[in-house]
Design an enzyme around this catalytic site. Structure first.
Site, PDB file in Angstrom:
ATOM      1  N   TRP A  53      -7.772  -6.509   5.557  1.00 42.27           N
ATOM      2  CA  TRP A  53      -6.382  -6.924   5.450  1.00 42.27           C
ATOM      3  C   TRP A  53      -6.127  -7.979   6.526  1.00 42.27           C
ATOM      4  O   TRP A  53      -6.711  -7.922   7.608  1.00 42.27           O
ATOM      5  CB  TRP A  53      -5.447  -5.753   5.691  1.00 42.27           C
ATOM      6  CG  TRP A  53      -5.482  -4.678   4.646  1.00 42.27           C
ATOM      7  CD1 TRP A  53      -6.331  -3.618   4.595  1.00 42.27           C
ATOM      8  CD2 TRP A  53      -4.623  -4.557   3.511  1.00 42.27           C
ATOM      9  NE1 TRP A  53      -6.053  -2.838   3.497  1.00 42.27           N
ATOM     10  CE2 TRP A  53      -5.000  -3.390   2.822  1.00 42.27           C
ATOM     11  CE3 TRP A  53      -3.554  -5.315   3.025  1.00 42.27           C
ATOM     12  CZ2 TRP A  53      -4.359  -2.964   1.659  1.00 42.27           C
ATOM     13  CZ3 TRP A  53      -2.910  -4.887   1.869  1.00 42.27           C
ATOM     14  CH2 TRP A  53      -3.314  -3.735   1.199  1.00 42.27           C
ATOM     15  N   CYS A  89       0.825  -1.211   0.000  1.00 45.58           N
ATOM     16  CA  CYS A  89       0.000   0.000   0.000  1.00 45.58           C
ATOM     17  C   CYS A  89       0.859   1.261   0.000  1.00 45.58           C
ATOM     18  O   CYS A  89       1.715   1.420   0.883  1.00 45.58           O
ATOM     19  CB  CYS A  89      -0.913  -0.020   1.223  1.00 45.58           C
ATOM     20  SG  CYS A  89      -1.809   1.515   1.520  1.00 45.58           S
ATOM     21  N   THR A 105      -8.725   0.054   6.539  1.00 48.88           N
ATOM     22  CA  THR A 105      -7.558   0.520   5.798  1.00 48.88           C
ATOM     23  C   THR A 105      -6.276   0.429   6.613  1.00 48.88           C
ATOM     24  O   THR A 105      -6.290   0.394   7.835  1.00 48.88           O
ATOM     25  CB  THR A 105      -7.751   1.981   5.353  1.00 48.88           C
ATOM     26  OG1 THR A 105      -7.868   2.825   6.514  1.00 48.88           O
ATOM     27  CG2 THR A 105      -8.996   2.139   4.484  1.00 48.88           C
ATOM     28  N   VAL A 106      -5.167   0.405   5.875  1.00 44.89           N
ATOM     29  CA  VAL A 106      -3.830   0.571   6.434  1.00 44.89           C
ATOM     30  C   VAL A 106      -3.222   1.788   5.749  1.00 44.89           C
ATOM     31  O   VAL A 106      -3.577   2.097   4.610  1.00 44.89           O
ATOM     32  CB  VAL A 106      -2.946  -0.675   6.198  1.00 44.89           C
ATOM     33  CG1 VAL A 106      -3.440  -1.848   7.015  1.00 44.89           C
ATOM     34  CG2 VAL A 106      -2.869  -1.055   4.718  1.00 44.89           C
ATOM     35  N   TYR A 142      -5.180   6.648  -9.217  1.00 39.96           N
ATOM     36  CA  TYR A 142      -6.388   5.880  -8.904  1.00 39.96           C
ATOM     37  C   TYR A 142      -7.584   6.379  -9.704  1.00 39.96           C
ATOM     38  O   TYR A 142      -8.450   5.594 -10.105  1.00 39.96           O
ATOM     39  CB  TYR A 142      -6.681   5.937  -7.403  1.00 39.96           C
ATOM     40  CG  TYR A 142      -5.788   5.032  -6.587  1.00 39.96           C
ATOM     41  CD1 TYR A 142      -6.199   3.746  -6.245  1.00 39.96           C
ATOM     42  CD2 TYR A 142      -4.535   5.454  -6.168  1.00 39.96           C
ATOM     43  CE1 TYR A 142      -5.380   2.902  -5.505  1.00 39.96           C
ATOM     44  CE2 TYR A 142      -3.707   4.631  -5.431  1.00 39.96           C
ATOM     45  CZ  TYR A 142      -4.125   3.350  -5.104  1.00 39.96           C
ATOM     46  OH  TYR A 142      -3.311   2.520  -4.380  1.00 39.96           O
TER      47      TYR A 142
END
Length: 346
Positions: free
Chosen positions: A80, A47, A114-115, A178
């Site tokens: 995740w 990521c 998220t991370v 993105y």
């Protein structure tokens, strides 16, 4: 493994994060106290947002006071996971999915898992996943725990200009790739493509006569741009259709990216296998087969960059970080320029 969907008619990133902060005071409703050993930074090397936090933590020498859990490169529509750890369980948090830390604090958490995020180890609860503020706080709020010789990544005298530049890098480049990749219509893609390349051309021009984005030394602005550039040819050029040019065909940005890659903390935290595995295997609505391409050739990252001719001191008045902890080193098989000591070989 049930995968999520990513393509939208016109991509808009969900920016509703947990905005709590870890601060020196730590006395507000949404502030937690800085405390060595209390928190765990959870990342995935794949990521780009998490890679920022990995780099900043390493440059500042916070490894002994802020532990790090590393998720695998792929995830399903749910979370995740810690599939790199024995038994698929994080050895400190004792959980198989980072979603468990989100749910521990916010049962039924409705947003994306998220991370990077930071978890309070004693309670097992997520503290924050506000990635933009997280790294700035590592620079400004954790100073007492910085290593000797840590660079100043967010110099007070430059902050106004830096903040504006970092907003530009985020909206136009970090998020711009993105917008191209997740565009669901030709019209949205064409607009995103044009916007991205206007920004990259502007950065190519800015960096033509200065070694780093803010001048003579590395700042957080460089960290934020690097993580996109490091992924550009490997995934964004093809997978996200950002294909006017490869990074290797942009003389200034390619030399700048190599300069950073060869600087301790940057290339030695870059895991090309995880990067490609994540994008090509997870985004099945873009790449239905899940086939991961063999290329590109990575040998060029070690070539001389010539940027030292512009002068400057990468770490300002500081010094480079030492080798990364053994358990956090990127395998040589995942980045051929990483040696057994965990540092990039040039």
């Amino acid at each position: 493994m049930a995968q999520g969907t990513y393509v939208e008619a016109s991509f808009e990133r969900d920016t509703n994060y947990i905005e709590d902060r870890i601060t020196v005071a730590g006395d507000g409703e949404h502030e937690w106290p800085v405390e060595a050993g209390r928190y765990r930074l959870v990342v995935a090397r794949a990521c780009p947002w998490a890679n920022r936090a990995i780099i900043v933590r390493r440059l500042l020498g916070l490894e002994d006071v802020l532990s790090m859990g590393i998720c695998g490169p792929t995830h399903d529509s749910d979370s995740w996971t810690f599939d790199l750890d024995p038994g698929g369980v994080d050895p400190v948090l004792g959980i198989p999915r980072i979603k468990d830390a989100y749910e521990k604090r916010f049962p039924g958490y409705p947003r994306g898992i998220t991370v990077p995020c930071v978890v309070d180890v004693p309670t097992g609860e997520v503290v924050t996943n506000g990635f933009a503020q997280l790294t700035l706080d590592l620079s400004t709020q954790w100073r007492e725990h910085h290593r000797d010789g840590a660079p100043d990544l967010y110099p007070e005298a430059l902050r106004e200009e830096m903040d504006e530049l970092m907003r530009f890098v985020y909206t136009e480049v970090n998020n711009g790739v993105y917008r191209c990749g997740f565009a669901g219509t030709q019209e949205a893609y064409d607009a995103a493509y044009e916007r991205l390349w206007v920004a990259l051309d502007r950065l190519e021009e800015r960096l033509a006569d200065r070694r780093y984005l803010m001048g003579e030394s590395i700042t957080e602005a460089d960290v934020r741009l690097f993580t996109t550039l490091a992924r550009f040819d490997a995934v964004y050029h093809g997978h996200f259709k950002c294909n006017r040019q490869k990074l290797t065909e942009m003389p200034v940005l390619w030399a700048y990216a190599r300069d950073l890659f060869q600087t301790p903390g940057f290339g030695d935290t870059t895991d090309f296998v995880h990067v490609k595995s994540h994008y090509y295997e997870v985004h099945r609505d873009i790449n239905p087969t899940g086939v991961v391409p063999a290329g590109p050739d990575l040998s060029g990252w070690a070539e001389p960059h010539g940027r030292e001719d512009l002068g400057g001191r990468p770490f300002g008045d500081g010094t480079p970080p030492g080798p990364p902890p053994e358990g956090e080193r990127v395998p040589t098989a995942h980045n051929p320029h990483v040696g057994p000591d965990g540092l990039v070989r040039v």
